[in-house]
Each structure stands twice: as structure tokens, then as C-alpha cells.
Design a protein around this motif. Sequence first.
Motif, PDB file in Angstrom:
ATOM      1  N   GLU A   2       0.828  -1.193   0.000  1.00 38.38           N
ATOM      2  CA  GLU A   2       0.000   0.000   0.000  1.00 38.38           C
ATOM      3  C   GLU A   2       0.873   1.256   0.000  1.00 38.38           C
ATOM      4  OE1 GLU A   2      -2.485   0.573   3.474  1.00 38.38           O
ATOM      5  OE2 GLU A   2      -4.110   1.045   2.114  1.00 38.38           O
ATOM      6  N   ILE A   3       0.507   2.227  -0.809  1.00 36.66           N
ATOM      7  CA  ILE A   3       1.256   3.466  -0.899  1.00 36.66           C
ATOM      8  C   ILE A   3       0.377   4.592  -0.373  1.00 36.66           C
ATOM      9  CG2 ILE A   3       2.435   5.069  -2.431  1.00 36.66           C
ATOM     10  CD1 ILE A   3       2.966   2.706  -4.287  1.00 36.66           C
ATOM     11  N   LEU A   4       0.905   5.349   0.596  1.00 34.42           N
ATOM     12  CA  LEU A   4       0.155   6.412   1.239  1.00 34.42           C
ATOM     13  C   LEU A   4       0.828   7.745   1.026  1.00 34.42           C
ATOM     14  CD1 LEU A   4      -0.393   4.571   4.597  1.00 34.42           C
ATOM     15  CD2 LEU A   4      -2.088   4.882   2.817  1.00 34.42           C
ATOM     16  N   GLY A   5       0.015   8.790   1.023  1.00 29.04           N
ATOM     17  CA  GLY A   5       0.550  10.137   0.910  1.00 29.04           C
ATOM     18  C   GLY A   5      -0.092  11.068   1.905  1.00 29.04           C
ATOM     19  N   LEU A  25       7.027   3.143   9.361  1.00 32.73           N
ATOM     20  CA  LEU A  25       7.520   2.114  10.279  1.00 32.73           C
ATOM     21  C   LEU A  25       6.562   0.939  10.382  1.00 32.73           C
ATOM     22  CD1 LEU A  25       9.049   4.335  13.113  1.00 32.73           C
ATOM     23  CD2 LEU A  25      10.252   3.113  11.277  1.00 32.73           C
ATOM     24  N   ALA A  26       5.300   1.145  10.002  1.00 30.17           N
ATOM     25  CA  ALA A  26       4.312   0.061   9.969  1.00 30.17           C
ATOM     26  C   ALA A  26       4.434  -0.758   8.685  1.00 30.17           C
ATOM     27  CB  ALA A  26       2.902   0.623  10.110  1.00 30.17           C
ATOM     28  N   GLY A  27       5.396  -0.410   7.835  1.00 26.95           N
ATOM     29  CA  GLY A  27       5.655  -1.193   6.638  1.00 26.95           C
ATOM     30  C   GLY A  27       5.037  -0.680   5.362  1.00 26.95           C
ATOM     31  N   ARG A  28       4.473   0.515   5.398  1.00 30.81           N
ATOM     32  CA  ARG A  28       3.843   1.085   4.207  1.00 30.81           C
ATOM     33  C   ARG A  28       4.853   1.902   3.408  1.00 30.81           C
ATOM     34  NH1 ARG A  28       0.567  -2.269   5.705  1.00 30.81           N
ATOM     35  NH2 ARG A  28      -1.510  -1.780   6.443  1.00 30.81           N
ATOM     36  N   ASP A  29       4.642   1.975   2.128  1.00 31.29           N
ATOM     37  CA  ASP A  29       5.434   2.820   1.240  1.00 31.29           C
ATOM     38  C   ASP A  29       4.809   4.209   1.300  1.00 31.29           C
ATOM     39  OD1 ASP A  29       7.286   3.623  -0.604  1.00 31.29           O
ATOM     40  OD2 ASP A  29       6.349   2.610  -2.301  1.00 31.29           O
ATOM     41  N   VAL A  30       5.547   5.204   1.781  1.00 31.76           N
ATOM     42  CA  VAL A  30       4.979   6.514   2.067  1.00 31.76           C
ATOM     43  C   VAL A  30       5.729   7.621   1.346  1.00 31.76           C
ATOM     44  CG1 VAL A  30       4.439   8.172   3.890  1.00 31.76           C
ATOM     45  CG2 VAL A  30       4.275   5.732   4.360  1.00 31.76           C
TER      46      VAL A  30
END
Length: 83
Positions: A2-5, A25-30
Motif C-alpha cells: 500500500e502506498i500512502l501520501g 515504520l508500519a511497513g507502508r510505502d509513504v
Amino acid sequence: MEILGPVSSGRTTFAHTALAQTTRLAGRDVAIWARERDVVEEINSRHSNTAFLPDVTLDSGLRATTELAEIAAKDAILMVAPA
């Protein structure tokens, strides 16, 4: 992955940066959006945001951009309201 912005309506605040760091740090691509080019440069090159989180080293995978279109293309966008 998942990629978040995270996006803020104003300056790149401590809450904005902390949310992005925690999500990373929760493992998401940010990717974090900021209006301030100097903040984007600092996050990308020195992995810090000394104006708002002076004693925190940001995850090296956390990226910043001034391009709102890049954030708009993400799977999810986290909005951060100013305090």
C-alpha cells in the motif's frame, strides 16, 4: 504494498511528519507532500525535519515531494488538519 501520501493544508508540521514516519515504520510505502522545498530536500537527503521533529531520524524509505499530483496518484491519502 500500500502506498500512502500524507497531506497537510499548511506547513509540514510535526503531526504531518510523525504520521508519515509511523505509517512508514508500519511497513507502508509513504511519500509526504510539503509546500516547502527546503523541508522536502531535508527529508529526502538527511532523513530529518528539524523544524518540527528536531531529535528524530526519519526512516530512509520515507520520501517527500512538492508535487501534489504525485500524492494524488497514491492508493490512499491521509489528510492532516492543522491544530
